[in-house]
Design a protein around this motif. Structure first.
Motif, PDB file in Angstrom:
ATOM      1  N   ALA A 119     -57.311  10.339  60.640  1.00  0.00           N
ATOM      2  CA  ALA A 119     -56.243   9.369  60.883  1.00  0.00           C
ATOM      3  C   ALA A 119     -56.403   8.621  62.201  1.00  0.00           C
ATOM      4  O   ALA A 119     -55.801   7.555  62.373  1.00  0.00           O
ATOM      5  CB  ALA A 119     -54.892  10.075  60.858  1.00  0.00           C
ATOM      6  N   THR A 120     -57.187   9.143  63.133  1.00  0.00           N
ATOM      7  CA  THR A 120     -57.215   8.549  64.475  1.00  0.00           C
ATOM      8  C   THR A 120     -58.581   8.043  64.929  1.00  0.00           C
ATOM      9  O   THR A 120     -58.651   7.393  65.974  1.00  0.00           O
ATOM     10  CB  THR A 120     -56.720   9.575  65.511  1.00  0.00           C
ATOM     11  N   PHE A 121     -59.654   8.325  64.189  1.00  0.00           N
ATOM     12  CA  PHE A 121     -60.964   7.954  64.724  1.00  0.00           C
ATOM     13  C   PHE A 121     -61.159   6.447  64.760  1.00  0.00           C
ATOM     14  O   PHE A 121     -62.089   5.954  65.401  1.00  0.00           O
ATOM     15  CB  PHE A 121     -62.103   8.623  63.931  1.00  0.00           C
ATOM     16  N   GLY A 122     -60.292   5.679  64.089  1.00  0.00           N
ATOM     17  CA  GLY A 122     -60.416   4.221  64.118  1.00  0.00           C
ATOM     18  C   GLY A 122     -60.268   3.651  65.515  1.00  0.00           C
ATOM     19  O   GLY A 122     -60.962   2.686  65.876  1.00  0.00           O
ATOM     20  N   MET A 123     -59.384   4.235  66.333  1.00  0.00           N
ATOM     21  CA  MET A 123     -59.214   3.753  67.704  1.00  0.00           C
ATOM     22  C   MET A 123     -60.464   4.028  68.532  1.00  0.00           C
ATOM     23  O   MET A 123     -60.918   3.169  69.294  1.00  0.00           O
ATOM     24  CB  MET A 123     -58.000   4.419  68.348  1.00  0.00           C
ATOM     25  N   ALA A 124     -61.025   5.225  68.391  1.00  0.00           N
ATOM     26  CA  ALA A 124     -62.263   5.534  69.108  1.00  0.00           C
ATOM     27  C   ALA A 124     -63.400   4.644  68.639  1.00  0.00           C
ATOM     28  O   ALA A 124     -64.267   4.251  69.423  1.00  0.00           O
ATOM     29  CB  ALA A 124     -62.624   7.009  68.903  1.00  0.00           C
ATOM     30  N   THR A 141     -59.762  10.719  76.048  1.00  0.00           N
ATOM     31  CA  THR A 141     -58.634  10.219  75.255  1.00  0.00           C
ATOM     32  C   THR A 141     -58.499  10.951  73.925  1.00  0.00           C
ATOM     33  O   THR A 141     -57.378  11.170  73.445  1.00  0.00           O
ATOM     34  CB  THR A 141     -58.784   8.713  75.002  1.00  0.00           C
ATOM     35  N   THR A 142     -59.614  11.347  73.333  1.00  0.00           N
ATOM     36  CA  THR A 142     -59.550  12.102  72.078  1.00  0.00           C
ATOM     37  C   THR A 142     -58.935  13.477  72.304  1.00  0.00           C
ATOM     38  O   THR A 142     -58.112  13.947  71.502  1.00  0.00           O
ATOM     39  CB  THR A 142     -60.944  12.252  71.458  1.00  0.00           C
ATOM     40  N   ILE A 145     -56.814  14.277  74.717  1.00  0.00           N
ATOM     41  CA  ILE A 145     -55.386  14.072  74.964  1.00  0.00           C
ATOM     42  C   ILE A 145     -54.654  13.836  73.644  1.00  0.00           C
ATOM     43  O   ILE A 145     -53.554  14.359  73.421  1.00  0.00           O
ATOM     44  CB  ILE A 145     -55.178  12.893  75.931  1.00  0.00           C
ATOM     45  N   GLY A 146     -55.270  13.042  72.761  1.00  0.00           N
ATOM     46  CA  GLY A 146     -54.652  12.801  71.465  1.00  0.00           C
ATOM     47  C   GLY A 146     -54.518  14.072  70.642  1.00  0.00           C
ATOM     48  O   GLY A 146     -53.498  14.292  69.977  1.00  0.00           O
ATOM     49  N   MET A 147     -55.530  14.938  70.689  1.00  0.00           N
ATOM     50  CA  MET A 147     -55.464  16.186  69.938  1.00  0.00           C
ATOM     51  C   MET A 147     -54.354  17.106  70.459  1.00  0.00           C
ATOM     52  O   MET A 147     -53.689  17.795  69.690  1.00  0.00           O
ATOM     53  CB  MET A 147     -56.807  16.917  70.025  1.00  0.00           C
ATOM     54  N   LEU A 148     -54.155  17.103  71.770  1.00  0.00           N
ATOM     55  CA  LEU A 148     -53.191  18.022  72.363  1.00  0.00           C
ATOM     56  C   LEU A 148     -51.768  17.484  72.367  1.00  0.00           C
ATOM     57  O   LEU A 148     -50.817  18.259  72.502  1.00  0.00           O
ATOM     58  CB  LEU A 148     -53.613  18.364  73.801  1.00  0.00           C
ATOM     59  N   THR A 149     -51.605  16.171  72.242  1.00  0.00           N
ATOM     60  CA  THR A 149     -50.268  15.594  72.386  1.00  0.00           C
ATOM     61  C   THR A 149     -49.828  14.745  71.196  1.00  0.00           C
ATOM     62  O   THR A 149     -48.690  14.265  71.202  1.00  0.00           O
ATOM     63  CB  THR A 149     -50.182  14.734  73.656  1.00  0.00           C
ATOM     64  N   SER A 150     -50.684  14.536  70.210  1.00  0.00           N
ATOM     65  CA  SER A 150     -50.322  13.629  69.109  1.00  0.00           C
ATOM     66  C   SER A 150     -50.413  14.271  67.730  1.00  0.00           C
ATOM     67  O   SER A 150     -50.430  13.566  66.729  1.00  0.00           O
ATOM     68  CB  SER A 150     -51.232  12.382  69.150  1.00  0.00           C
ATOM     69  N   MET A 151     -50.481  15.583  67.676  1.00  0.00           N
ATOM     70  CA  MET A 151     -50.588  16.259  66.388  1.00  0.00           C
ATOM     71  C   MET A 151     -49.268  16.880  65.947  1.00  0.00           C
ATOM     72  O   MET A 151     -49.211  17.577  64.926  1.00  0.00           O
ATOM     73  CB  MET A 151     -51.683  17.332  66.433  1.00  0.00           C
TER      74      MET A 151
END
Length: 304
Positions: A177-182, A230-231, A233-239
Motif C-alpha cells: 500500500a505504501t511503496f508507491g511513495m518510495a 522514512t520507510t 518511520i512509516g512502518m512504526l507510525t502508519s500501520m
C-alpha cells in the motif's frame, strides 16, 4: 574630464559590510519554520516525556519516576510490540528494495513504463482502513487467495488467524500500500544520476546486477538513506489502521505494534501516563534505529 572636475564629484559611500539587517535577515526567514517545529512538534514532545514520569488513576499527576517504564518492561503485550519492531527492522531492506528495483526498471524505460508509474502509485492514495478491509476479505480463511492456493494443490493458510503468520501478512499489505511513495522518491533520485555513468556501464558490458551495485547504489546513496528512514518511520507510525481493521492486535496479541499499544492504553485502558511512556519509548526506538541506519548506509556508500 579635468582634474578639477574629478575632484568635484563626491566619492561614493561604501556600503558597510555585515550590517545588522543583513546579519539578522536569515534568522527572520528561519523564524516561521523554527516556530512551527518548536511549537506544534517539540513542545508537545517535551510535555509527553514529562507526563510519562507521572502516575495514572489514584496517582494521577503524582511523580512516579520510572515506574511506567518498568511496567512496560513487564507487560507481555509491550514486549511483543518491541519484538515486532525488531521484525520490521529486519524486513526493512526488503521494503526498500522493492520500490528501488521497480524504479530502476521504470528509469530504464521497460515497455509500458508510463502505465506502470500510475499503477504502482495508485495504492498510496488509498486509506489504510480501505486497504485493510479489502485485504481482510482477500486473506480470509475461505477467501479468494486460499481458493487459488487450493486450486494449485496448496493447503489453505490462516493468514490473519495464525500468530506466526499474521504479522507478516500485515507487513506485506503495508508494503504493497505504501511503496508507491518510495518509488516516486527513487525516480526523483534517478533524475540526479549522471546518465553517462549508465552509458559507460552498458558499453563495458556490465550486467544489470553489476550496474545496480557499482553505479546506481553509490549514485543514489542519499536517496536510499532518505527512503530507509522514512520507510521505517512509516512502518512504526502508519500501520495502526491496518492492525485495527485486520486483526485488532490479535491473534493472541501477536500483531501488536507500539502505536497500537499506545492507543489501547490511552483509549481503552485510560492510562495516559503509561501511554506517554510507550510513546517516548517509540520515539527513542525510531531515533536510535534511524541514526544507526544512516551510519551503516554512509559506511556502505563510502562516505566520510
Amino acid at each position: 574630464m579635468s582634474t578639477r572636475d574629478r575632484t568635484a564629484i563626491p566619492p561614493r559611500r561604501r556600503r558597510p559590510r555585515g550590517s545588522r539587517a543583513e546579519r539578522f535577515a536569515p534568522l527572520v526567514l528561519l523564524a516561521p519554520a523554527v516556530l512551527i517545529i518548536v511549537g506544534p512538534r517539540l513542545w508537545p514532545l517535551v510535555l509527553g516525556i514529562n507526563f510519562s514520569f507521572t502516575g495514572d488513576g489514584d496517582r494521577d499527576g503524582t511523580a512516579v519516576g520510572f515506574d511506567n517504564y518498568l511496567t512496560l518492561l513487564g507487560d507481555p503485550l509491550f514486549l511483543t510490540a518491541l519484538r515486532n519492531v525488531g521484525l520490521l527492522v529486519l524486513l526493512l531492506p526488503v521494503a526498500v528494495a522493492i520500490p528501488g528495483l521497480l524504479a530502476t526498471f521504470l528509469h530504464l524505460k521497460v515497455p509500458g513504463h508510463r502505465v506502470y508509474r500510475g499503477v504502482y502509485f495508485f495504492p498510496a492514495v488509498l486509506s489504510p482502513v480501505i486497504v485493510g478491509a479489502i485485504f481482510t476479505l482477500l486473506l480470509a480463511f475461505d477467501g479468494p487467495l486460499n481458493t487459488v492456493l487450493g486450486g494449485l494443490g496448496i493447503g489453505p493458510v490462516d493468514w490473519l488467524g495464525d500468530p506466526d503468520v499474521a504479522i507478516f501478512a500485515i507487513v506485506g499489505v503495508h508494503v504493497w500500500a505504501t511503496f508507491g511513495m518510495a518509488l516516486v522518491v527513487f525516480l526523483a533520485g534517478f533524475a540526479t544520476l549522471d546518465p553517462s555513468l549508465l552509458d559507460a556501464a552498458e558499453v563495458d558490458g556490465a550486467t544489470l546486477p553489476q550496474t545496480i551495485r557499482h553505479v546506481i547504489v553509490p549514485g543514489l546513496t542519499r536517496t536510499i538513506q532518505f527512503v530507509f528512514v522514512t520507510t521505517l518511520i512509516g512502518m512504526l507510525t502508519s500501520m495502526f489502521g491496518l492492525v485495527y481493521v485486520m486483526t485488532s492486535g490479535g491473534p493472541e496479541g501477536s500483531t501488536y505494534l507500539p502505536e497500537y499499544y499506545v492507543w489501547i492504553q490511552q483509549g481503552q485502558m485510560n492510562q495516559p501516563a503509561l501511554a506517554s511512556a510507550a510513546s517516548t519509548a517509540l520515539f527513542l526506538i525510531m531515533l536510535v534505529v534511524g541514526l544507526a541506519q544512516i551510519a551503516v548506509l554512509r559506511r556502505t556508500g563510502g562516505e566520510d
